[in-house]
Design a protein around this motif. Structure first.
Motif, short mmCIF file in Angstrom:
data_model
loop_
_atom_site.label_atom_id
_atom_site.label_comp_id
_atom_site.label_asym_id
_atom_site.label_seq_id
_atom_site.Cartn_x
_atom_site.Cartn_y
_atom_site.Cartn_z
N TYR A 1 -11.24 -21.72 6.83
CA TYR A 1 -10.16 -21.01 6.13
C TYR A 1 -10.29 -21.24 4.63
CZ TYR A 1 -5.56 -19.11 5.11
OH TYR A 1 -4.55 -18.33 4.63
N HIS A 2 -10.07 -20.16 3.90
CA HIS A 2 -10.03 -20.28 2.44
C HIS A 2 -8.72 -19.70 1.99
CE1 HIS A 2 -14.02 -21.75 2.50
NE2 HIS A 2 -14.35 -20.75 3.31
N LYS A 3 -7.92 -20.56 1.45
CA LYS A 3 -6.54 -20.22 1.19
C LYS A 3 -6.38 -19.38 -0.08
CE LYS A 3 -2.12 -22.42 0.82
NZ LYS A 3 -1.36 -23.64 0.72
N ARG B 1 -6.38 -26.74 5.77
CA ARG B 1 -7.32 -27.36 4.83
C ARG B 1 -8.29 -26.30 4.34
NH1 ARG B 1 -9.05 -31.85 9.10
NH2 ARG B 1 -7.16 -33.13 9.08
N GLU B 2 -8.79 -26.52 3.16
CA GLU B 2 -9.86 -25.66 2.64
C GLU B 2 -11.10 -25.95 3.50
OE1 GLU B 2 -8.96 -23.48 0.43
OE2 GLU B 2 -10.98 -22.71 0.17
#
Ligand code: GCB
Length: 592
Positions: free
Chosen positions: A105-107, A152-153
């Motif tokens: 995941y990339h926020k 989390r990244e």
């Protein structure tokens, strides 16, 4: 959305009005990342995962570390999907299974994220990166948890324990006539929304009106009054409203509308905007009301040519979940000549409801308060209320849905009426526009050949549902010819079930059980009888397709299937299909 807690005390039972739904609605049109696919799964019949803290997803630190589980080494289960039909040894399994999904995941900036489950049967506990997000009970309603601060990244792991063990205090409880499919049975996704967003809304005709839209938009994450825009370009609607202290903007808008109906399932593009959020939907507008013994759609009486159906997958058995499954099942209902489907006995997949909206099929939607439940247990009531609330929250903008059903074949006793009265009150509070029903199955038979519907639940309902099995569980199909039916209430009546079992391809005399001829004969006599019923406003015979059920054991015939389908679970049409099709065709002809 927020309602104050009102304690009601009656019949010795104390309980509160339902807590507000936390559901984000209209997932289909949000920004989502699918978490469907192959999940690692540990089958855990003794529930070691709870004491062993499987949610931590541990791997041995070194070669001497003791860890007695491994997601990495465990086989996969597909999500969505029941586990029973994915592995032979899980066909009858009831208990916990631990699922794990690893994802990157990339926020994005200024974004909140929620993990959303379409459904998981029956109890679910959800953990992200080792932290418990929450629990959910009920196998057929959606739920979501905010994960903004836990994501989390890069790599994240989601662990979900699903337990389909039947419970005496559950909804449904210990006995029901369908397969107890376990698992994450509907889609899972991460939903991304702006910091302040449109969580839910209602855009429907005001009760009793055909030209006034009344509704509200509920924002989440706002501290001050906000403007909300409501646009329905094709109806010339461009309105704004302002939110109150609870983040809700209410509106009433006059509009000239092309009304939705089965013959003309017109859907309008609706756009809602507030701050950084925009939500699109497609919504139909129609009125539904009762007048004496009639159901009126858009002000005119309608006869519901229906069929009951389970959410069982055609051709392959198992829980149905895909748009293709829904297309096949509703397509068969259309072929039968239906304008109505009773979605038994629990809320079906949202994709099916949306398809019915587009196809022009009216819907009876039901919660699984089925046979006997623990009527005096406040937790059971709270659970039923939550399932009702979330069913309504998810589908309240679908024109197809005209009936909320509270229960099926519940025993006549005072504590059950108290329980169901509370559900009826909730349903009316949550949605004032639709009709309330229940499928009842008790009649007063004290006068020979006369059946009178006297169940006190009838008092609470707008539309009476009646399940009767003349010719199958009692009497012979021919006995239907002499029966007279009466009802204590001058309300519309839907015969929500009748039917009999037949194995596709099995032939014999009309009095030979399990043959197609028996079932077809039963339909002939039933259909003649139904027409003599007072206030008959529709029917939904049992059932569209054969379905799996553990209580249906007869070898060579049932083999764990309920065979009352008009179509086999392999898609073959039995003789009775054509009997009902002809009946519906004649009804439609007579209307012209
Ligand atoms: C009923 C129930 C339904 C069953 C059906 C049957 O009355 O409502 O869930 O499957 O009868 O086949 O016995």
């Amino acid at each position: 959305m927020k309602r104050s807690l009102i304690l009601l005390v009656f019949a010795g039972l104390a309980y509160a009005t339902p807590v507000p739904s936390t559901l984000i609605t209209n997932i289909e049109r949000r920004t989502t990342i699918s978490l469907n696919g192959a999940w690692r799964a540990i089958v855990d019949p003794f529930d070691n995962g709870t004491s062993g803290a499987f949610y931590r997803n541990r791997i041995p630190k070194d070669k001497s570390d003791l860890v007695e589980y491994s997601f990495d080494a465990s086989p996969v289960l597909n999500v969505p999907g029941d586990w029973n039909t994915q592995r032979e040894q899980l066909l009858f399994y009831e208990g916990p299974v631990w699922y794990r999904r690893v994802f990157n995941y990339h926020k994005p900036a200024n974004t909140r994220a929620f993990v959303y489950f379409g459904a998981a049967n029956y109890r679910t506990a959800v953990f992200l990166n080792g932290e418990r997000l929450g629990d959910h009970e009920g196998g057929f309603t959606p739920f979501n948890f905010e994960v903004t601060h836990l994501l989390r990244e890069g790599e994240n792991f989601l662990i979900v324990e699903v337990n389909n063990l039947r419970r005496a205090d559950g909804v449904p409880a210990l006995k029901f006539d369908w397969w107890n499919y376990g698992g994450i049975t509907r889609d899972v996704s991460l939903v991304e929304v702006p910091a302040a967003f449109i969580q839910d809304y209602s855009v429907q005709l005001a009760k009793g009106s055909q030209n006034e839209i009344a509704g509200w938009v509920q924002l989440n994450g706002v501290q001050s009054a906000q403007k909300v825009a409501i646009e329905i370009p094709d109806a010339g609607v461009h309105e704004t409203a302002t939110t109150d202290a609870a983040g809700r903007a209410s509106f009433r808008i006059s509009a000239k509308l092309d009304l939705w109906s089965p013959e003309h399932p017109k859907l309008y593009d609706v756009v809602l905007r507030s701050g950084a959020d925009t939500v699109h939907d497609q919504i139909g507008f129609r009125s539904i009301e009762v007048q004496g013994g009639k159901i009126l759609l858009n002000g005119a009486p309608i006869f519901l040519r229906g069929i009951s159906m389970h959410e069982e997958a055609p051709f392959r058995d198992g829980r149905a979940f895909s748009p293709e499954d829904a297309q096949t099942l509703l397509g068969w209902a259309k072929d039968l000549g239906c304008n109505f489907v009773r979605l038994a006995h629990y809320p079906h997949n949202e994709n099916e409801i949306r398809l019915a909206d587009r196809m022009g099929l009216l819907i009876w939607s039901e919660i699984p308060v089925y046979w006997d439940v623990d009527w005096q247990n406040p937790a059971t009531l709270a659970n039923a209320e939550a399932q009702l609330r979330d069913m309504i929250a998810r589908d309240r903008n679908r024109a197809a849905v005209i009936l909320w059903s509270l229960s099926n074949e519940t025993p006549v006793k005072p504590e059950r009426v108290t329980f169901l009265k509370q559900l009826a009150q909730d349903a009316r509070e949550l949605d004032s526009t639709r009709l309330i029903t229940s499928a009842m199955n008790h009649t007063d038979n004290s006068v020979p050949d006369v059946r009178t519907l006297t169940d006190p639940l009838g008092e609470v309902l707008d539309v009476l549902g009646l399940n009767e099995y003349v010719g199958w569980y009692e009497a012979r199909p021919e006995d239907a010819d002499k029966l007279q039916w009466k009802s204590k209430w001058d309300k519309p009546l839907i015969v929500s079930e009748f039917g009999g079992g037949a194995q596709y391809g099995r032939h014999g005399e009309p009095d030979e059980r399990w043959t197609e001829e028996y079932q077809a004969n039963l339909y002939q006599h039933q259909l003649a009888m139904l027409q003599r019923m007072p206030n008959l406003a529709g029917l939904s015979p049992w059932v569209l397709m054969d379905f799996r059920s553990p209580g249906r054991m007869l070898p060579g015939i049932q083999d764990y299937h309920n065979r009352k389908g008009l179509i086999s679970n392999r898609g073959q049409r039995k003789q009775a299909f054509f009997v009902l099709q002809k009946f519906y065709e004649n009804l439609s002809e007579a209307k012209k």
